[in-house]
Enzyme design. Sequence first.
Site, PDB file in Angstrom:
ATOM      1  N   HIS A 142     -17.917  51.822 -15.276  1.00 16.07           N
ATOM      2  CA  HIS A 142     -17.401  50.749 -16.130  1.00 16.07           C
ATOM      3  C   HIS A 142     -18.569  49.981 -16.757  1.00 16.07           C
ATOM      4  CE1 HIS A 142     -15.376  47.131 -17.492  1.00 16.07           C
ATOM      5  NE2 HIS A 142     -16.144  46.407 -16.693  1.00 16.07           N
ATOM      6  N   ASP A 195     -28.534  51.753 -49.282  1.00 12.01           N
ATOM      7  CA  ASP A 195     -28.233  52.453 -48.030  1.00 12.01           C
ATOM      8  C   ASP A 195     -29.243  51.991 -46.989  1.00 12.01           C
ATOM      9  OD1 ASP A 195     -27.534  54.344 -45.994  1.00 12.01           O
ATOM     10  OD2 ASP A 195     -26.764  55.656 -47.555  1.00 12.01           O
ATOM     11  N   TRP A 235     -24.302  49.630 -12.038  1.00 13.43           N
ATOM     12  CA  TRP A 235     -24.891  49.854 -13.366  1.00 13.43           C
ATOM     13  C   TRP A 235     -26.366  49.497 -13.371  1.00 13.43           C
ATOM     14  CZ3 TRP A 235     -27.134  46.885 -17.323  1.00 13.43           C
ATOM     15  CH2 TRP A 235     -27.205  45.521 -17.077  1.00 13.43           C
ATOM     16  N   SER A 257     -31.423  57.197 -28.988  1.00  3.97           N
ATOM     17  CA  SER A 257     -30.514  56.796 -30.062  1.00  3.97           C
ATOM     18  C   SER A 257     -30.748  55.342 -30.454  1.00  3.97           C
ATOM     19  CB  SER A 257     -29.068  57.007 -29.606  1.00  3.97           C
ATOM     20  OG  SER A 257     -28.190  56.293 -30.421  1.00  3.97           O
ATOM     21  N   SER A 258     -30.841  54.463 -29.449  1.00  2.33           N
ATOM     22  CA  SER A 258     -31.039  53.046 -29.751  1.00  2.33           C
ATOM     23  C   SER A 258     -32.356  52.796 -30.466  1.00  2.33           C
ATOM     24  CB  SER A 258     -31.073  52.226 -28.469  1.00  2.33           C
ATOM     25  OG  SER A 258     -29.826  52.187 -27.897  1.00  2.33           O
ATOM     26  N   HIS A 313     -33.158  41.967 -18.543  1.00  2.00           N
ATOM     27  CA  HIS A 313     -32.875  40.671 -19.125  1.00  2.00           C
ATOM     28  C   HIS A 313     -32.950  40.675 -20.643  1.00  2.00           C
ATOM     29  CE1 HIS A 313     -31.680  36.623 -19.299  1.00  2.00           C
ATOM     30  NE2 HIS A 313     -32.588  36.490 -20.236  1.00  2.00           N
ATOM     31  N   GLU A 363     -32.239  43.057 -22.393  1.00  4.16           N
ATOM     32  CA  GLU A 363     -31.022  43.785 -22.742  1.00  4.16           C
ATOM     33  C   GLU A 363     -29.822  42.845 -22.916  1.00  4.16           C
ATOM     34  OE1 GLU A 363     -30.124  46.768 -23.562  1.00  4.16           O
ATOM     35  OE2 GLU A 363     -27.972  46.669 -23.232  1.00  4.16           O
ATOM     36  N   TYR A 380     -29.840  39.921 -23.981  1.00  8.51           N
ATOM     37  CA  TYR A 380     -29.972  39.263 -25.278  1.00  8.51           C
ATOM     38  C   TYR A 380     -29.794  40.234 -26.420  1.00  8.51           C
ATOM     39  CZ  TYR A 380     -30.507  34.987 -22.980  1.00  8.51           C
ATOM     40  OH  TYR A 380     -30.212  33.907 -22.218  1.00  8.51           O
ATOM     41  N   SER A 407     -22.345  33.199 -36.687  1.00  2.78           N
ATOM     42  CA  SER A 407     -23.018  32.353 -37.672  1.00  2.78           C
ATOM     43  C   SER A 407     -22.606  32.698 -39.099  1.00  2.78           C
ATOM     44  CB  SER A 407     -24.537  32.483 -37.546  1.00  2.78           C
ATOM     45  OG  SER A 407     -24.936  32.195 -36.231  1.00  2.78           O
ATOM     46  N   HIS A 413     -35.183  36.206 -12.375  1.00  4.71           N
ATOM     47  CA  HIS A 413     -34.069  35.367 -11.922  1.00  4.71           C
ATOM     48  C   HIS A 413     -32.931  36.232 -11.384  1.00  4.71           C
ATOM     49  CE1 HIS A 413     -32.615  35.264 -16.380  1.00  4.71           C
ATOM     50  NE2 HIS A 413     -32.064  36.279 -15.775  1.00  4.71           N
ATOM     51  N   HIS A 414     -33.018  37.547 -11.591  1.00  3.28           N
ATOM     52  CA  HIS A 414     -32.046  38.453 -10.969  1.00  3.28           C
ATOM     53  C   HIS A 414     -32.476  38.833  -9.554  1.00  3.28           C
ATOM     54  CE1 HIS A 414     -29.784  39.091 -14.683  1.00  3.28           C
ATOM     55  NE2 HIS A 414     -30.945  38.984 -15.280  1.00  3.28           N
ATOM     56  N   THR A 418     -30.750  28.058 -26.832  1.00  2.00           N
ATOM     57  CA  THR A 418     -29.326  28.416 -26.845  1.00  2.00           C
ATOM     58  C   THR A 418     -28.490  27.185 -27.186  1.00  2.00           C
ATOM     59  OG1 THR A 418     -29.889  29.942 -25.067  1.00  2.00           O
ATOM     60  CG2 THR A 418     -27.567  29.686 -25.575  1.00  2.00           C
ATOM     61  N   LYS A 446     -28.389  26.432 -30.824  1.00  2.00           N
ATOM     62  CA  LYS A 446     -27.432  27.248 -31.567  1.00  2.00           C
ATOM     63  C   LYS A 446     -26.028  26.686 -31.439  1.00  2.00           C
ATOM     64  CE  LYS A 446     -29.464  31.646 -32.043  1.00  2.00           C
ATOM     65  NZ  LYS A 446     -29.033  31.791 -33.373  1.00  2.00           N
ATOM     66  N   ARG A 490     -19.470  41.002  -4.586  1.00  4.15           N
ATOM     67  CA  ARG A 490     -19.073  41.928  -5.649  1.00  4.15           C
ATOM     68  C   ARG A 490     -19.255  43.366  -5.163  1.00  4.15           C
ATOM     69  NH1 ARG A 490     -24.264  41.663  -9.833  1.00  4.15           N
ATOM     70  NH2 ARG A 490     -23.086  43.233 -10.970  1.00  4.15           N
TER      71      ARG A 490
HETATM   72  C1  HEM Z   1     -28.165  30.008 -20.565  1.00  8.26           C
HETATM   73  C2  HEM Z   1     -28.198  31.284 -20.514  1.00  8.26           C
HETATM   74  C3  HEM Z   1     -28.204  32.128 -19.244  1.00  8.26           C
HETATM   75  C4  HEM Z   1     -28.712  31.872 -18.012  1.00  8.26           C
HETATM   76  C5  HEM Z   1     -29.434  30.630 -17.565  1.00  8.26           C
HETATM   77  C6  HEM Z   1     -28.433  33.028 -17.174  1.00  8.26           C
HETATM   78  C7  HEM Z   1     -28.815  33.172 -15.846  1.00  8.26           C
HETATM   79  C8  HEM Z   1     -28.487  34.239 -15.043  1.00  8.26           C
HETATM   80  C9  HEM Z   1     -28.920  34.419 -13.689  1.00  8.26           C
HETATM   81  C10 HEM Z   1     -29.823  33.459 -12.925  1.00  8.26           C
HETATM   82  C11 HEM Z   1     -28.397  35.582 -13.227  1.00  8.26           C
HETATM   83  C12 HEM Z   1     -28.610  36.220 -11.861  1.00  8.26           C
HETATM   84  C13 HEM Z   1     -27.532  35.873 -10.918  1.00  8.26           C
HETATM   85  C14 HEM Z   1     -27.596  36.682  -9.652  1.00  8.26           C
HETATM   86  O1  HEM Z   1     -27.607  37.927  -9.704  1.00  8.26           O
HETATM   87  O2  HEM Z   1     -27.618  36.052  -8.590  1.00  8.26           O
HETATM   88  C15 HEM Z   1     -27.618  36.139 -14.286  1.00  8.26           C
HETATM   89  C16 HEM Z   1     -26.933  37.340 -14.210  1.00  8.26           C
HETATM   90  C17 HEM Z   1     -26.449  38.006 -15.319  1.00  8.26           C
HETATM   91  N1  HEM Z   1     -26.421  37.533 -16.615  1.00  8.26           N
HETATM   92 FE1  HEM Z   1     -26.973  35.685 -17.213  1.00  8.26          FE
HETATM   93  N2  HEM Z   1     -27.748  33.950 -17.901  1.00  8.26           N
HETATM   94  C18 HEM Z   1     -27.606  33.443 -19.177  1.00  8.26           C
HETATM   95  C19 HEM Z   1     -27.020  34.071 -20.243  1.00  8.26           C
HETATM   96  C20 HEM Z   1     -26.585  35.382 -20.232  1.00  8.26           C
HETATM   97  C21 HEM Z   1     -26.205  36.130 -21.407  1.00  8.26           C
HETATM   98  C22 HEM Z   1     -26.207  35.607 -22.825  1.00  8.26           C
HETATM   99  C23 HEM Z   1     -25.862  37.365 -20.979  1.00  8.26           C
HETATM  100  C24 HEM Z   1     -25.373  38.563 -21.762  1.00  8.26           C
HETATM  101  C25 HEM Z   1     -24.748  38.580 -22.843  1.00  8.26           C
HETATM  102  C26 HEM Z   1     -26.020  37.390 -19.543  1.00  8.26           C
HETATM  103  C27 HEM Z   1     -25.746  38.485 -18.758  1.00  8.26           C
HETATM  104  C28 HEM Z   1     -25.937  38.543 -17.420  1.00  8.26           C
HETATM  105  C29 HEM Z   1     -25.638  39.702 -16.612  1.00  8.26           C
HETATM  106  C30 HEM Z   1     -25.092  41.038 -17.113  1.00  8.26           C
HETATM  107  C31 HEM Z   1     -25.934  39.363 -15.295  1.00  8.26           C
HETATM  108  C32 HEM Z   1     -25.697  40.176 -14.038  1.00  8.26           C
HETATM  109  C33 HEM Z   1     -26.483  41.385 -13.888  1.00  8.26           C
HETATM  110  C34 HEM Z   1     -26.088  42.126 -12.643  1.00  8.26           C
HETATM  111  O3  HEM Z   1     -26.555  41.758 -11.566  1.00  8.26           O
HETATM  112  O4  HEM Z   1     -25.296  43.074 -12.747  1.00  8.26           O
HETATM  113  N3  HEM Z   1     -26.458  36.175 -19.124  1.00  8.26           N
HETATM  114  N4  HEM Z   1     -27.691  35.307 -15.398  1.00  8.26           N
HETATM  115 CU   LIG Z   2     -31.162  37.698 -16.872  1.00  6.08          CU
END
Ligand code: HEM
Ligand SMILES: [Cu+2]
Lengths: 183, 524
Positions: free
Chosen positions: B74, B103, B139, B167-168, B251, B253, B255, B266, B300-301, B326, B329, B448
């Site tokens: 997924h 084009d 994933w 591709s990307s 990370h 990614e 964005y 926008s 931070h992950h 952010t 915006k 999870r």
């Molecule tokens: C103010 C903006 C953001 C902050 C401060 C933030 C912060 C964080 C932090 C600290 C985690 C880790 C949490 C953990 O695993 O314990 C996390 C996970 C995640 N964030 Fe954000 N995030 C922000 C915006 C976004 C945006 C814009 C996206 C994507 C469009 C995003 C996608 C994700 C994803 C996919 C994960 C989980 C990844 C995984 O473990 O599978 N985040 N975020």
């Molecule tokens: Cu991140």
Amino acid sequence: MSTDASNRRVVVKSLFGAAGMFAFAIFVLPPMYDLFCEITGLGGKTGDEYTAVDVRVDTSREVRVRFLASNNASMPWVFKPTKDSVVVHPGEPTEITYFAHNVTDQDMVSQAIPSLVPNNVADYFHKTECFCFENQPLAAGDQADLKLVFIIDPDLPAGVNSVTLSYTIFDITDRAADPIAQL
Amino acid sequence: MAHGPATLADGWRAYISRWVFTTNHKDIGTLYLWFSFAMFLMGGAFAMVIRAELFQPGMQLIRPEFFNQMTTMHGLVMVFGAIMPAFVGLANWMIPLMIGAPDMALPRMNNLSFWILPFAFAILTSTLFMEGGGPNFGWTFYAPLSTTYAPESVNFFIFAIHIMGASSIMGSINIIATVMNMRAPGMTYMKMPLFVWTWVITAFLLVAVMPVLAGAVTMMLMDINFGTSFFDAAGGGDPVLFQHVFWFFGHPEVYIIILPAFGVVSQIIPTFSRKPLFGYSSMVYATAAIAFLSFVVWAHHMFTVGMPIAGELYFMYATMLIAVPTGVKVFNWITTMYKGSLTFETPMLFSIAFVILFTFGGFTGLMLSIAAADMQYHDTYFVVAHFHYVMVAGAVFSGTAAIYYWLPKWCGKMYNETMGQVQFWVAFIGFNIAFMPQHFLGLAGMPRRYADYGLQFADWNMVSSIGAFIYGGAQIMLLYNVIATIRNGKPTTEEKTWEGAEGLEWTVPSPAPYHTFEKPPEFK
Ligand code: HEM
Ligand SMILES: [Cu+2]
């Protein structure tokens, strides 16, 4: 400049950048990570073989060193320290042993990987001799006492009264037989 | 026939050849969009399986091994198959129209970068039918779960990721070249529509980090097959290294996923506010700042892997810093609406929902960025709720808004406004019922990626599953709306579908002819 020529320049530059990032990921990041861990002593990786230079023994101080052992995943050997802990003076070389027994009916090769806690003092834990510097083969059913000689650095930060050394033993029989992995 | 694309009337063969060999940016954009929608439905079907199993505690429908494959697939399919290609499709369709180019700069490479994608996903999906099953390691495919303990099919997974990366990268190079070299005279960088701006910045991010992902899977490949030990402690490697490499890609990614979505919103908000975008240049700089900062916050992950306190603090503050651009915006979008003569057509509804829900997701992100608090939140449903608010209510809502917004330009037919609004409300309500409770579950400690859970989590899980089914239904409605519009929507030939719309794409007829801007337009 014609559009075609400038397009070509964008392609070449971008591909160059992409290839650079690929090389960065494989050839730069891993060594950089190791170097970082080594400099900071993070990750609790203890250093390579140490030649004692400092003979000063600080008898005013006692440090307890605890020993742990664990087996990785499916590693079937019996593996344990012969003593749970010792109390040493900084600067004094100490010998201890780990006991290993290959309980299987196959010849095997093992590798022990150390880790030290607290990990910011890994730099103060010196090993002059260690079974972990080499891999350890044991024939089917054999057992051995694996030797370790260590010195706690007299400069060990004050306030650290005990450290824990742990070894995880891995089965590397396949890897040891594999010529590519020896590279 | 001399000119124009082959249609079904020219016979099947001509029709298929047209799509397989096309180098037309509109055709390729269409291919990308349909492909991504197909992947969206497939990834969605996996999600339905997950939520059906989690409807009640205990194991009812599937085995835990299969559950793990479902969560992994997924995530992979949604990120790499649905969201990313959807925005590449929008870029293909809209960037040349927005900058007055005939084009894309590199049409043949464009064809290649699309047509390798279906192969990548065919390979990835086929692993589900292999002995030992498909990828089951999440994933984020952390080693050693994805190396030492991986199913046999992992090599196919690695190969599929390599193809997607190629591709990307090609798609991004194309976008960079198009924007740098093909702008109409007078279209300076600081006059480009924001969608174009956010996409060039995204393209640079992609060129920089997709190779890092390729590097990560290549190291996995070598560890698995060639006896190296990048990530294997037995040979002196370190599994934590994998996480650093992965999140160095991962990370940026996230964005990559959200920046083009920012761009879409926008475009839409000014149109339906009948006011120019507030703070155009601050939008551009904020986008660039976000892109830059995204490279320095990856750990931070990884707050729980045992970093030194200095590392925890650095990554915590750096992550919080991203909230500043952010916030700029969000402020600009709201200020654009302020005192505008607003109307609430479907694209605008999705865009407003985007602003609200994305901001909500940003706030939960800030909570997660507090290193001390993340010890509790990490790997719970709270994280799942966070990233679905930013990725679904963010990227997917904005993609849906884009479809309604530009569909009349693409096919010269107007969608049914009532149907569009109904779909919006079903999606909005379903989404919140599905994901809001996941915050509560996470805070209460539900981890999870498990196929089962303790009884105390039963009620909210049932609510969440019901919401997920509603949200899934909303996507079928979207598909229906699009097909109904194409087949028998009310024809519209106006150049400017929306009275408040600005930009070159609204100066060409509807539907946009197969070839546009063969002579560069005047742009003031
Ligand atoms: C103010 C903006 C953001 C902050 C401060 C933030 C912060 C964080 C932090 C600290 C985690 C880790 C949490 C953990 O695993 O314990 C996390 C996970 C995640 N964030 Fe954000 N995030 C922000 C915006 C976004 C945006 C814009 C996206 C994507 C469009 C995003 C996608 C994700 C994803 C996919 C994960 C989980 C990844 C995984 O473990 O599978 N985040 N975020
Ligand atoms: Cu991140």
